[in-house]
Scaffold this motif. Structure first.
Motif, PDB file in Angstrom:
ATOM      1  N   THR A 180       0.838  -1.196   0.000  1.00 50.91           N
ATOM      2  CA  THR A 180       0.000   0.000   0.000  1.00 50.91           C
ATOM      3  C   THR A 180       0.876   1.251   0.000  1.00 50.91           C
ATOM      4  O   THR A 180       1.753   1.387   0.853  1.00 50.91           O
ATOM      5  CB  THR A 180      -0.894   0.022   1.250  1.00 50.91           C
ATOM      6  OG1 THR A 180      -1.663  -1.180   1.282  1.00 50.91           O
ATOM      7  CG2 THR A 180      -1.819   1.223   1.227  1.00 50.91           C
ATOM      8  N   THR A 204       0.379   7.582   2.471  1.00 54.25           N
ATOM      9  CA  THR A 204      -0.592   8.653   2.244  1.00 54.25           C
ATOM     10  C   THR A 204       0.115   9.906   1.735  1.00 54.25           C
ATOM     11  O   THR A 204       1.136  10.316   2.265  1.00 54.25           O
ATOM     12  CB  THR A 204      -1.324   8.973   3.556  1.00 54.25           C
ATOM     13  OG1 THR A 204      -1.929   7.778   4.062  1.00 54.25           O
ATOM     14  CG2 THR A 204      -2.402  10.013   3.324  1.00 54.25           C
ATOM     15  N   TYR A 234      -6.548  12.829  14.875  1.00 54.40           N
ATOM     16  CA  TYR A 234      -7.638  12.468  13.970  1.00 54.40           C
ATOM     17  C   TYR A 234      -8.961  12.689  14.690  1.00 54.40           C
ATOM     18  O   TYR A 234      -9.165  12.212  15.807  1.00 54.40           O
ATOM     19  CB  TYR A 234      -7.505  11.001  13.547  1.00 54.40           C
ATOM     20  CG  TYR A 234      -8.722  10.491  12.804  1.00 54.40           C
ATOM     21  CD1 TYR A 234      -8.864  10.726  11.441  1.00 54.40           C
ATOM     22  CD2 TYR A 234      -9.720   9.778  13.468  1.00 54.40           C
ATOM     23  CE1 TYR A 234      -9.979  10.269  10.758  1.00 54.40           C
ATOM     24  CE2 TYR A 234     -10.831   9.317  12.797  1.00 54.40           C
ATOM     25  CZ  TYR A 234     -10.961   9.562  11.441  1.00 54.40           C
ATOM     26  OH  TYR A 234     -12.063   9.106  10.767  1.00 54.40           O
ATOM     27  N   SER A 281     -13.127  12.458  13.936  1.00 62.45           N
ATOM     28  CA  SER A 281     -14.227  12.103  13.041  1.00 62.45           C
ATOM     29  C   SER A 281     -15.342  13.133  13.191  1.00 62.45           C
ATOM     30  O   SER A 281     -15.377  13.911  14.151  1.00 62.45           O
ATOM     31  CB  SER A 281     -14.754  10.701  13.365  1.00 62.45           C
ATOM     32  OG  SER A 281     -15.318  10.672  14.668  1.00 62.45           O
ATOM     33  N   TYR A 328     -11.699  13.386   2.567  1.00 66.17           N
ATOM     34  CA  TYR A 328     -10.962  12.121   2.675  1.00 66.17           C
ATOM     35  C   TYR A 328     -10.909  11.701   4.135  1.00 66.17           C
ATOM     36  O   TYR A 328     -10.815  12.541   5.034  1.00 66.17           O
ATOM     37  CB  TYR A 328      -9.544  12.290   2.135  1.00 66.17           C
ATOM     38  CG  TYR A 328      -8.663  11.068   2.273  1.00 66.17           C
ATOM     39  CD1 TYR A 328      -8.666  10.064   1.310  1.00 66.17           C
ATOM     40  CD2 TYR A 328      -7.824  10.911   3.383  1.00 66.17           C
ATOM     41  CE1 TYR A 328      -7.861   8.938   1.428  1.00 66.17           C
ATOM     42  CE2 TYR A 328      -7.015   9.793   3.509  1.00 66.17           C
ATOM     43  CZ  TYR A 328      -7.038   8.810   2.535  1.00 66.17           C
ATOM     44  OH  TYR A 328      -6.240   7.699   2.664  1.00 66.17           O
ATOM     45  N   THR A 329     -10.988  10.406   4.374  1.00 66.03           N
ATOM     46  CA  THR A 329     -10.780   9.871   5.720  1.00 66.03           C
ATOM     47  C   THR A 329     -10.350   8.418   5.615  1.00 66.03           C
ATOM     48  O   THR A 329     -10.854   7.671   4.764  1.00 66.03           O
ATOM     49  CB  THR A 329     -12.064   9.987   6.576  1.00 66.03           C
ATOM     50  OG1 THR A 329     -11.793   9.470   7.885  1.00 66.03           O
ATOM     51  CG2 THR A 329     -13.212   9.215   5.963  1.00 66.03           C
ATOM     52  N   ASP A 330      -9.372   8.057   6.439  1.00 66.83           N
ATOM     53  CA  ASP A 330      -8.925   6.666   6.494  1.00 66.83           C
ATOM     54  C   ASP A 330      -8.661   6.252   7.945  1.00 66.83           C
ATOM     55  O   ASP A 330      -7.897   5.357   8.216  1.00 66.83           O
ATOM     56  CB  ASP A 330      -7.670   6.447   5.643  1.00 66.83           C
ATOM     57  CG  ASP A 330      -6.485   7.292   6.122  1.00 66.83           C
ATOM     58  OD1 ASP A 330      -6.639   8.031   7.120  1.00 66.83           O
ATOM     59  OD2 ASP A 330      -5.410   7.211   5.513  1.00 66.83           O
ATOM     60  N   HIS A 331      -9.314   6.954   8.880  1.00 60.02           N
ATOM     61  CA  HIS A 331      -9.182   6.706  10.322  1.00 60.02           C
ATOM     62  C   HIS A 331      -7.781   7.038  10.843  1.00 60.02           C
ATOM     63  O   HIS A 331      -7.465   6.728  11.984  1.00 60.02           O
ATOM     64  CB  HIS A 331      -9.542   5.262  10.653  1.00 60.02           C
ATOM     65  CG  HIS A 331     -10.934   4.893  10.240  1.00 60.02           C
ATOM     66  ND1 HIS A 331     -12.050   5.413  10.855  1.00 60.02           N
ATOM     67  CD2 HIS A 331     -11.384   4.099   9.238  1.00 60.02           C
ATOM     68  CE1 HIS A 331     -13.135   4.927  10.281  1.00 60.02           C
ATOM     69  NE2 HIS A 331     -12.768   4.134   9.291  1.00 60.02           N
ATOM     70  N   GLN A 332      -6.967   7.666  10.010  1.00 58.69           N
ATOM     71  CA  GLN A 332      -5.695   8.221  10.462  1.00 58.69           C
ATOM     72  C   GLN A 332      -5.582   9.678  10.031  1.00 58.69           C
ATOM     73  O   GLN A 332      -5.067  10.514  10.752  1.00 58.69           O
ATOM     74  CB  GLN A 332      -4.518   7.431   9.914  1.00 58.69           C
ATOM     75  CG  GLN A 332      -3.175   7.898  10.487  1.00 58.69           C
ATOM     76  CD  GLN A 332      -1.995   7.203   9.851  1.00 58.69           C
ATOM     77  OE1 GLN A 332      -2.123   6.614   8.770  1.00 58.69           O
ATOM     78  NE2 GLN A 332      -0.844   7.257  10.487  1.00 58.69           N
TER      79      GLN A 332
END
Length: 269
Positions: free
Chosen positions: A56, A59, A136, A138, A188-192
């Motif tokens: 992967t 980011t 981070y 949410s 955008y969000t990826d929990h980090q």
């Protein structure tokens, strides 16, 4: 009789030749069959081991904003201040994550003309850092933050204060003391990393409130000034002594005059 016997002697020879031919063909086939086995085994092995999956990629905030579109000015500021490299590096080393409030191009165009050009490099860096939270968050957790919310620009509660109010994540409002901002959609969000669009640029009070002047340094006392002060003290003492002598002289003169007047009066009788 002889001819008949010769005619019947040929079939056994033919049968023997045929038998030898069949035996030779069978031996050749059996000899070749083991050699084909490794090829089949190699093919099975190649099918059994799948190709490694690609890792992967890390980011990249610039790639995220470019994909979203409409953040040309923000991308330019992130690159010129090198905050984009800082963000990518923090995401690799930090466990808490980051939150970026991203003004779009329309938000920057609503600023006073020439405002960005009036900022020096340090102020541009502070402006971008003011849009970053060192954690981070949410959309449903904004109401858990304590005001003033700490940004990466610093912790000065008067000049760098950011206050956030939320009603269960349905609407998130922010104020800096200069502008009131509403949180838009999630970019955008990826929990980090969380990137949220905002309708205005977050302007800190630090850019608009005059800084108090620095206190003037205390004057240094030199030897010359000390000597001058000592001379001045001595002069004052001399003046006081002279004044005291003058008073005594005046009293003496007055007393002599009185004695002379008495004597004159006595002789006149």
């Amino acid at each position: 009789m002889i001819m008949i016997m010769k005619h019947h002697s040929h079939p056994p020879l033919f049968s023997l030749s045929l038998l030898l031919l069949l035996s030779s063909h069978s031996t050749t086939t059996l000899a070749q069959s083991p050699a084909a086995a490794p090829a089949a085994s190699a093919t099975a092995s190649a099918v059994a081991s799948p190709a490694p999956a690609p890792s992967t990629p890390p980011t990249d905030i610039i790639r995220i904003l470019k994909k979203a579109g409409g953040f040309t000015t923000l991308i330019r500021l992130l690159q010129t201040t090198q905050v984009s490299n800082q963000i990518n590096s923090q995401l690799l080393t930090s466990n808490g994550g980051l939150t970026l409030f991203a003004p779009n191009d329309n938000a920057f165009s609503s600023l006073k003309p020439g405002f960005l050009n009036s900022l020096n490099d340090q102020q541009k860096n502070e402006l971008i850092q003011f849009h970053l939270l060192p954690q981070y968050v949410s959309t449903s957790n904004f109401d858990t933050l304590s005001n003033p919310v700490r940004t990466q620009a610093g912790e000065n509660p008067d000049r760098l204060a950011l206050n956030i109010t939320s009603s269960g994540g349905n609407q998130v409002n922010m104020t800096t003391g200069i502008v009131n901002v509403t949180l838009g959609g999630t970019v955008y969000t990826d929990h980090q990393l969380a990137v949220y669009q905002v309708d205005k640029v977050l302007l800190p009070r630090d850019f608009f409130v005059a800084k108090p002047p620095a206190p003037a340094p205390a004057p240094e006392k030199t030897k010359g000034s000390k000597k001058k002060s000592a001379d001045s003290t001595a002069t004052q003492a001399d003046d006081a002594e002279s004044a005291a002598i003058s008073v005594k002289q005046r009293h003496a003169i007055t007393w002599v005059a009185a004695v002379v007047a008495v004597l004159v009066a006595a002789f006149s009788w």
